[in-house]
Structure formats: C-alpha cells, structure tokens
Design a protein around this motif. Structure first.
Motif, short mmCIF file in Angstrom:
data_model
loop_
_atom_site.label_atom_id
_atom_site.label_comp_id
_atom_site.label_asym_id
_atom_site.label_seq_id
_atom_site.Cartn_x
_atom_site.Cartn_y
_atom_site.Cartn_z
N CYS A 161 1.82 -2.01 17.70
CA CYS A 161 2.89 -2.48 16.82
C CYS A 161 4.21 -1.91 17.32
N ARG A 163 7.12 -2.38 15.27
CA ARG A 163 8.03 -2.55 14.14
C ARG A 163 8.63 -1.22 13.67
N PHE A 164 7.88 -0.16 13.78
CA PHE A 164 8.34 1.17 13.38
C PHE A 164 8.89 1.21 11.95
N CYS A 165 8.10 0.79 11.00
CA CYS A 165 8.45 1.02 9.59
C CYS A 165 8.63 2.53 9.44
N TYR A 167 7.90 4.90 7.54
CA TYR A 167 6.87 5.84 7.06
C TYR A 167 5.64 5.85 7.96
N CYS A 168 5.59 4.95 8.94
CA CYS A 168 4.31 4.63 9.59
C CYS A 168 4.15 5.31 10.94
N PRO A 171 2.50 2.93 15.09
CA PRO A 171 2.99 2.52 16.41
C PRO A 171 2.91 3.64 17.44
S1 SF4 Z 1 3.30 -0.57 8.52
FE1 SF4 Z 1 3.00 0.37 10.56
S2 SF4 Z 1 1.54 -1.00 11.60
FE2 SF4 Z 1 2.41 -2.15 9.84
S3 SF4 Z 1 4.21 -3.26 10.61
FE3 SF4 Z 1 4.98 -1.31 9.84
S4 SF4 Z 1 4.94 0.05 11.63
FE4 SF4 Z 1 3.65 -1.69 12.15
#
Ligand code: SF4
Length: 463
Positions: A161, A163-165, A167-168, A171
C-alpha cells in the motif's frame, strides 16, 4: 548443497494471526511444504511456523504468546516467525523472541528451501532474512492449489500500500503496491474450482490498488473470473471507498457471480478526524459512494465497515458523527477497532491522545451500535428466500453464508426429496434455498427446502 527432498515426512505446524491475506499466505505456505513431501500437522511437529501480524499492539502481544506456545509444545522443533512482525522489529528485538528463523514479507515463498537448508546444515541460529519492502515491488510467488475452507477460498491478488493513512503501520510492513496478473489469478481460481471451490474471496492489502502501475485493473479481473465455469460466488475481502470507481461498480453490477456484499472501511464519520487520518475523503464522499453502490447493486446490498474509535482529537461530537453515519447509511456489520498508536506513523505523535478509559467506553458503545445495525439489516430478510452455500451439516441442521454475507442456519423441511438425503448424509458444498423465519443477533434462521441444481444454473442471483 541442500536438497528439498529433506522435507519428505517432516511435520510442519502453521499458525496464523491477522488478516485474510495472512490466511491465504499461511495456506499457500502449507501447500508449498506439502508439494515437497512435508506433512502439515496440528499435533507433533518438527517445524513450527507463525505467520505473524503487527497491525496493533495487541496483535504483537498475541504473536509473542503464540511463539512461546509453539516452543513449549515442541522444544526441539525449528521455530520460524515470518511476516509483518518480523518486518516491524530490528534484528536485536527479534532475537529476544527466541525463534530460530525470522523471514520478512515478500520472502515467504522461499520458506521450504530455507527450512530444508537449516534442517540439513548446522547454520548458526537465529537466522534473519528480511528485505526493505519500501523499495521493493516484487510479487512473492505463493500459490494455492487447495480450498481453504470446505467450499470457499481466499485468493491473494495484491500486496502493499502507498496511501500512508496517518495511523497505519501497514505500508511500512507490506511495502509498495504490487499485483498478480489477471491470467495467473484466473489459473489459480480455475484450479481451486476444479478441486471443489465454489466461492472465492479476493484479498489484498489494498485491493483497490490492484493493477497499480500495470495495464489491467480490478474490473478486468472480475470480468475474467466471472467467466470461469463452476465458480458460483465471488467476493472482495475489503475495498477502500475511493477504489469504488463508476467503472468498477458497473462491472460488479454486471457480474452474475459477484455477491451483493461490500466491506468498505469508513474509519470515521467526522470530516476533521478523517482529515487527521489522511483518508483522502470526507463523510459526504463516502455517503455518495454508498448511494451509488446501492443504485447499481440494489438496495439490499450489505455494506459492512470498519471504524476506529478514540483517534487523537476525537471528541464526543466526532464520535457521534461516526455512529450517526453508520445508522444513516444502513450499514450492516461493523468492526470496531480502538486506536492503537504505532511508532513510526504520523498519528503516533499527534496531540489529543484520549484516556484509555474513554476509548474503552466508546468501543463498547460503538460495538453495541454495530450489533443493532447488523440486526436491523438482517431483519430485512425475514420471510424471504436466501441461497446458502452449505459449510456445516450435522444431518439435521445446515449452516452457511448467504450471498449478502449473513450467517444462516437452517433446519430441514421433512418433505421427502433427494435433497433431504443430501442433507442427512452430512454433505457440504451444495447450495440450497432457505426460507428465513427469524433473525437473531444478525443471524438468519429458517427452513431449507430444495437443493439447487448446480448443473443447470450457474451463479444466478436469486435473493
Ligand atoms: S489503512 Fe493502511 S493499508 Fe489501508 S489504505 Fe490506509 S495505509 Fe493503506
């Protein structure tokens, strides 16, 4: 020089934690050992493998517990830790966990060879094998040839992934997006169908990034899989809202085997929190996507979701906005996760961390709201007929999932018919129609009548 023949007769125990992608990988690792003559064992074992998860602190704690358990069960076995938890820790931190071999992500397909080598050579232990997944988009060539459950299989089609939300941690653990070709996935699904699989759940770390950087996309994959003779049901594990483009929704609506259920993570229904989470959409965008899905896939479509409770800065109003949105959208199943601060992510250093007690009480309230929303959704099926794919059968009662991803339990209509015989023989893997008489705690209860003739009808949407 080591030889894979050394694995013949070796007993391998595999434990899994975490997501559906991990379940797929664990099954595929088991397959790779079986192909070399090893025996997958639940009891005594020579090699114990834990396919790990590090998505939250709790997941990491469970990994350590499982590892200790494997070592206690078989003190002389070769103990292997692989996957996300390996990726999350330094070699020094890993060494304190006491395994013999640590294998990071995108190297799991090498496990049989490495294990054979370690069983043969007096290699110094522990051994660490890990690569920088952030600069790597190689596909880890794991394959599945057997059905995961009686009739249903997870099939991993995507990894990584970007996207680097905020909290996550994922990635950082899973690395850059990478996809398996449509042809390769279709071949695997065909193989599984030939071995009795009727339902396939496509999984990935960020399924919506399937085809990223390639000349194919998820729509092409759905079109290809929908043509496979004998495949009755197709689902997504989870799909991010922004991945649900008009074209993809159209393709899903046109597929006669794509089940009317989508798990679309919301995470928060409050714009301020969504922005802090860096989710890339506002509550209104999410609402519009769900409305579009309902317009194209029908009002009965089951939308389930994930929400994170207690994100830094979440006040009571923001929390209520999430609960209200769940209600307003007629969501069914809701998975509630307490915010878990992960070092290395942006949210880790954000101000406004909530007290543990506040988070706990919001988890309880959100879970209760989720129970009500699932029950509300389940009730719309009262006095209607649903198709189930039978996964459990004790000769008197059958259990399975409806196309809309509700658990269904059914007793038998005692009218003599060939289908009654099929039930009473305790068979599984057939589809039957259930007349729903009761909905309790989100589970449907009813009476089954006619076994569906799978030879004459292919994937017709019946509910
Ligand atoms: S939550 Fe984590 S795995 Fe899902 S899109 Fe966001 S960064 Fe990617």
């Amino acid at each position: 020089m080591f030889s894979l023949t050394l694995l013949k007769g070796i007993r391998v125990k595999i434990k899994t934690l975490g997501c559906r992608t991990n379940i797929y990988e664990a099954e595929a690792i088991a397959d790779s050992f079986r192909r070399e003559g090893a025996v997958i064992s639940e009891d005594l074992f020579d090699v114990g493998i834990l396919v790990s998860c590090a998505v939250t602190k709790t997941a990491e704690k469970k990994c350590r517990q499982f590892l200790r358990q494997l070592k206690r069960e078989s003190p002389d076995a070769l103990i292997v830790l692989c996957g996300c938890y390996v990726q999350a820790l330094t070699e020094e931190e890993l060494a304190s966990l006491g395994a013999d071999l640590y294998v990071g992500n995108r190297l799991k397909s090498d496990l049989p060879g490495i294990v054979a080598k370690m069983l043969n050579d007096p290699i110094e232990r522990p051994l660490f094998l890990k690569k920088d997944v952030l600069s790597n988009d190689k596909w880890d060539a794991l394959e599945l040839s057997r059905v995961t459950f009686h009739t249903r299989s997870f099939v991993k089609v995507q990894d990584g992934c970007n996207r680097f939300c905020s909290y996550c941690i994922v990635p950082f653990l899973r690395g850059r997006p990478t996809s398996r070709s449509v042809k390769e996935v279709a071949e695997e699904v065909k193989r599984l169908v030939d071995h009795g699989c009727k339902e396939v759940v496509l999984t990935g770390i960020h399924l919506g990034l399937y085809g990223y950087g390639c000349d194919f996309d998820l729509g092409d994959l759905i079109n290809a899989l929908s043509r496979i003779e004998g495949l009755r049901r197709l689902r997504f594990g989870s799909i991010e809202p922004h991945a649900l483009s008009d074209r993809l929704i159209d393709v899903l609506a046109e597929s006669d085997i794509f089940c009317r259920h989508l798990h679309v993570p919301l995470q928060s229904g409050d714009d301020r929190i969504l922005s802090l989470m860096q989710r890339g959409y506002r509550a209104e965008d999410f609402i519009n996507i769900i409305r579009k899905i309902r317009r194209k896939l029908g009002d009965d479509v089951h939308i389930s979701t994930d929400i994170i409770v207690g994100f830094p800065g979440e006040d009571e109003d923001a929390f209520q906005n999430t609960l209200n949105l769940v209600d307003a959208l007629g969501i069914g199943r809701v998975h509630v996760f307490p915010f878990s601060p992960r070092s290395g992510t942006k949210a880790y250093d954000m101000p406004g961390r909530l007290e543990g007690q506040t988070i706990k009480s919001r988890v309880v309230r959100a879970t209760e709201r989720g129970r009500l929303s699932l029950q509300r959704y389940a009730q719309r099926w009262l006095n209607r007929k649903v198709d189930i794919l039978v996964e459990h059968n004790d000769g008197e009662k059958v259990k399975g999932l409806s196309r809309h991803f509700l658990e269904v339990e059914s007793s038998l209509d005692q009218t003599p018919s060939p289908s009654v015989e099929a039930f009473q023989n305790g068979g599984v893997g057939f589809e039957c129609e259930v007349c729903v008489l009761e909905a309790k705690h989100g589970i449907l209860y009813g009476v089954s009548s006619v076994e569906k003739d799978l030879s004459s009808e292919r994937g017709v949407y019946r509910e």
